[in-house]
Motif scaffolding. Structure first.
Motif, PDB file in Angstrom:
ATOM      1  N   LEU A 122       0.805  -1.223   0.000  1.00 46.39           N
ATOM      2  CA  LEU A 122       0.000   0.000   0.000  1.00 46.39           C
ATOM      3  C   LEU A 122       0.840   1.276   0.000  1.00 46.39           C
ATOM      4  N   LEU A 123       1.961   1.247   0.732  1.00 48.04           N
ATOM      5  CA  LEU A 123       2.726   2.484   0.923  1.00 48.04           C
ATOM      6  C   LEU A 123       4.059   2.485   0.196  1.00 48.04           C
ATOM      7  N   GLY A 124       4.387   1.379  -0.462  1.00 47.16           N
ATOM      8  CA  GLY A 124       5.576   1.367  -1.309  1.00 47.16           C
ATOM      9  C   GLY A 124       6.880   1.062  -0.604  1.00 47.16           C
ATOM     10  N   SER A 125       6.864   0.769   0.700  1.00 44.72           N
ATOM     11  CA  SER A 125       8.105   0.494   1.407  1.00 44.72           C
ATOM     12  C   SER A 125       7.829  -0.374   2.628  1.00 44.72           C
ATOM     13  N   ILE A 126       8.704  -1.361   2.845  1.00 49.22           N
ATOM     14  CA  ILE A 126       8.592  -2.192   4.042  1.00 49.22           C
ATOM     15  C   ILE A 126       8.836  -1.360   5.292  1.00 49.22           C
ATOM     16  N   GLY A 127       9.626  -0.297   5.141  1.00 50.20           N
ATOM     17  CA  GLY A 127       9.929   0.567   6.282  1.00 50.20           C
ATOM     18  C   GLY A 127       8.681   1.125   6.952  1.00 50.20           C
ATOM     19  N   TRP A 128       7.672   1.448   6.160  1.00 45.89           N
ATOM     20  CA  TRP A 128       6.412   1.927   6.747  1.00 45.89           C
ATOM     21  C   TRP A 128       5.774   0.832   7.602  1.00 45.89           C
ATOM     22  N   GLY A 129       5.836  -0.404   7.133  1.00 43.26           N
ATOM     23  CA  GLY A 129       5.278  -1.499   7.916  1.00 43.26           C
ATOM     24  C   GLY A 129       5.995  -1.663   9.242  1.00 43.26           C
ATOM     25  N   VAL A 130       7.329  -1.531   9.224  1.00 45.02           N
ATOM     26  CA  VAL A 130       8.101  -1.632  10.462  1.00 45.02           C
ATOM     27  C   VAL A 130       7.731  -0.494  11.413  1.00 45.02           C
ATOM     28  N   LEU A 131       7.718   0.733  10.911  1.00 48.94           N
ATOM     29  CA  LEU A 131       7.409   1.894  11.751  1.00 48.94           C
ATOM     30  C   LEU A 131       5.997   1.809  12.313  1.00 48.94           C
ATOM     31  N   HIS A 132       5.037   1.527  11.462  1.00 46.95           N
ATOM     32  CA  HIS A 132       3.641   1.454  11.926  1.00 46.95           C
ATOM     33  C   HIS A 132       3.447   0.294  12.903  1.00 46.95           C
ATOM     34  N   GLY A 133       4.119  -0.836  12.656  1.00 43.40           N
ATOM     35  CA  GLY A 133       4.019  -1.956  13.582  1.00 43.40           C
ATOM     36  C   GLY A 133       4.566  -1.611  14.957  1.00 43.40           C
ATOM     37  N   ILE A 134       5.717  -0.937  14.996  1.00 41.32           N
ATOM     38  CA  ILE A 134       6.308  -0.527  16.279  1.00 41.32           C
ATOM     39  C   ILE A 134       5.379   0.425  17.020  1.00 41.32           C
ATOM     40  N   LEU A 135       4.851   1.410  16.303  1.00 34.17           N
ATOM     41  CA  LEU A 135       3.963   2.391  16.938  1.00 34.17           C
ATOM     42  C   LEU A 135       2.664   1.732  17.412  1.00 34.17           C
ATOM     43  N   LEU A 136       2.124   0.823  16.604  1.00 39.48           N
ATOM     44  CA  LEU A 136       0.883   0.150  16.987  1.00 39.48           C
ATOM     45  C   LEU A 136       1.072  -0.687  18.249  1.00 39.48           C
ATOM     46  N   PHE A 137       2.128  -1.488  18.280  1.00 41.31           N
ATOM     47  CA  PHE A 137       2.363  -2.340  19.449  1.00 41.31           C
ATOM     48  C   PHE A 137       2.684  -1.492  20.682  1.00 41.31           C
ATOM     49  N   THR A 138       3.384  -0.367  20.488  1.00 43.73           N
ATOM     50  CA  THR A 138       3.657   0.527  21.612  1.00 43.73           C
ATOM     51  C   THR A 138       2.358   1.103  22.161  1.00 43.73           C
ATOM     52  N   ALA A 139       1.472   1.538  21.270  1.00 45.76           N
ATOM     53  CA  ALA A 139       0.190   2.090  21.701  1.00 45.76           C
ATOM     54  C   ALA A 139      -0.649   1.039  22.426  1.00 45.76           C
ATOM     55  N   ILE A 140      -0.676  -0.192  21.896  1.00 42.75           N
ATOM     56  CA  ILE A 140      -1.444  -1.255  22.542  1.00 42.75           C
ATOM     57  C   ILE A 140      -0.868  -1.574  23.921  1.00 42.75           C
ATOM     58  N   ALA A 141       0.460  -1.600  24.021  1.00 47.77           N
ATOM     59  CA  ALA A 141       1.097  -1.880  25.316  1.00 47.77           C
ATOM     60  C   ALA A 141       0.737  -0.811  26.343  1.00 47.77           C
ATOM     61  N   ILE A 142       0.778   0.455  25.932  1.00 46.40           N
ATOM     62  CA  ILE A 142       0.430   1.543  26.853  1.00 46.40           C
ATOM     63  C   ILE A 142      -1.040   1.460  27.247  1.00 46.40           C
ATOM     64  N   ALA A 143      -1.909   1.174  26.265  1.00 42.71           N
ATOM     65  CA  ALA A 143      -3.341   1.058  26.563  1.00 42.71           C
ATOM     66  C   ALA A 143      -3.608  -0.074  27.547  1.00 42.71           C
ATOM     67  N   CYS A 144      -2.943  -1.212  27.361  1.00 44.95           N
ATOM     68  CA  CYS A 144      -3.128  -2.345  28.287  1.00 44.95           C
ATOM     69  C   CYS A 144      -2.604  -1.998  29.676  1.00 44.95           C
ATOM     70  N   ALA A 145      -1.462  -1.301  29.729  1.00 43.43           N
ATOM     71  CA  ALA A 145      -0.914  -0.917  31.024  1.00 43.43           C
ATOM     72  C   ALA A 145      -1.858   0.038  31.753  1.00 43.43           C
ATOM     73  N   LEU A 146      -2.419   1.004  31.027  1.00 41.94           N
ATOM     74  CA  LEU A 146      -3.362   1.936  31.656  1.00 41.94           C
ATOM     75  C   LEU A 146      -4.624   1.215  32.099  1.00 41.94           C
ATOM     76  N   GLY A 147      -5.088   0.269  31.282  1.00 37.79           N
ATOM     77  CA  GLY A 147      -6.252  -0.512  31.686  1.00 37.79           C
ATOM     78  C   GLY A 147      -5.984  -1.299  32.952  1.00 37.79           C
ATOM     79  N   ALA A 148      -4.775  -1.874  33.068  1.00 38.81           N
ATOM     80  CA  ALA A 148      -4.419  -2.611  34.278  1.00 38.81           C
ATOM     81  C   ALA A 148      -4.330  -1.696  35.491  1.00 38.81           C
ATOM     82  N   LEU A 149      -3.971  -0.440  35.280  1.00 40.11           N
ATOM     83  CA  LEU A 149      -3.861   0.518  36.382  1.00 40.11           C
ATOM     84  C   LEU A 149      -5.200   1.129  36.768  1.00 40.11           C
ATOM     85  N   GLY A 150      -6.258   0.764  36.055  1.00 39.55           N
ATOM     86  CA  GLY A 150      -7.588   1.217  36.438  1.00 39.55           C
ATOM     87  C   GLY A 150      -8.163   2.324  35.584  1.00 39.55           C
ATOM     88  N   PHE A 151      -7.482   2.707  34.513  1.00 36.51           N
ATOM     89  CA  PHE A 151      -8.031   3.741  33.645  1.00 36.51           C
ATOM     90  C   PHE A 151      -9.208   3.162  32.858  1.00 36.51           C
TER      91      PHE A 151
END
Length: 257
Positions: free
Chosen positions: A67-96
């Protein structure tokens, strides 16, 4: 008679020892089977986890390339997505609440769509070119969008930074706002093409989602008392104390005091 009793006793002891040895042998055989099953189950679980990771990572890289013409976008978006999910899960565990996390996600999604579409269609570049044509006709047309973008967004960033400075933030907000405005002005002034523009929009959406969650927890903090209450068996302890007090009240004087 005593010899017969001793003989019977010895036979009983030997029989018991034989049963004990048989039980030990069967227990060892069962233990070996359990270890074998556990090992195979562990390998199966590890392979499934690896397959899931491979599917997620492979899909991300494939979409980035397709879709975006480069594997680099997949790497960057994957890192950001997993980071966001990790933070969301951590906040959920803390009671947010899930609503707060969902609001941050919706804002990030809106930013991703708006910025991605705008950059993919080069809308800022066209707007800067139009503004420059009417207000800065003496500047060479090729660099006119860049100049307008730097001036416009740089000024906006400086004003926002000065507001932060006026609230007691020192000179840092003003300088940071100016630099951020200049960077955004330079990036938005370039006709990046559909793929790169969409890739930047998606990445910015993830970054906004992460930033909003971090800002939320920084502002509200963590309710330590609520967190402790979730893992403290208060009702059981209080009930036990009440039961103990009732038992003590029923005992004769001098007992259990």
């Amino acid at each position: 008679m005593f010899a017969s009793i001793r003989s019977t006793r010895d036979a009983g002891i030997r029989l018991a020892m034989a049963h004990l040895d048989l039980a030990k042998a069967e227990a060892q055989a069962i233990g070996d089977e359990v270890k074998k099953v556990a090992a195979l189950a562990g390998v199966a679980f590890a392979v499934v986890v690896f397959a899931v990771i491979l599917a997620v990572v492979g899909t991300s890289l494939f979409l980035g390339e397709w879709l975006l013409g480069s594997i680099g976008w997949g790497v960057l978006h994957g890192i950001l997505l997993f980071t966001a999910i990790a933070i969301a899960c951590a906040l959920g565990a803390l009671g947010f609440s899930g609503g707060r996390i969902a609001r941050a996600f919706v804002v990030g999604l809106i930013v991703a769509v708006v910025v991605g579409v705008a950059l993919a269609l080069a809308l800022p570049n066209q707007a800067y070119a139009s503004i420059g044509q009417s207000m800065l006709p003496g500047i060479e047309p090729g660099i006119r969008p860049l100049v307008v973008g730097l001036l416009l967004l740089g000024a906006i960033g400086l004003v926002i930074g000065l507001i932060g400075t006026a609230r007691g933030g020192g000179i840092g907000p003003a300088v940071g706002g100016l630099l951020l405005g200049l960077i955004l002005g330079a990036v938005s002034a370039v006709d990046l093409g559909p793929q790169v523009g969409a890739g930047i929009g998606i990445a910015l959406g993830y970054i906004v989602w992460i930033a909003l969650m971090v800002v939320d927890v920084a502002r509200s903090g963590i309710d330590v008392e609520d967190l402790k209450a979730r893992f403290y068996p208060k009702q059981t302890i209080d009930t036990s104390k009440e039961t103990l007090a009732w038992l003590q009240s029923k005992m004769p004087p001098g007992i259990g005091s």
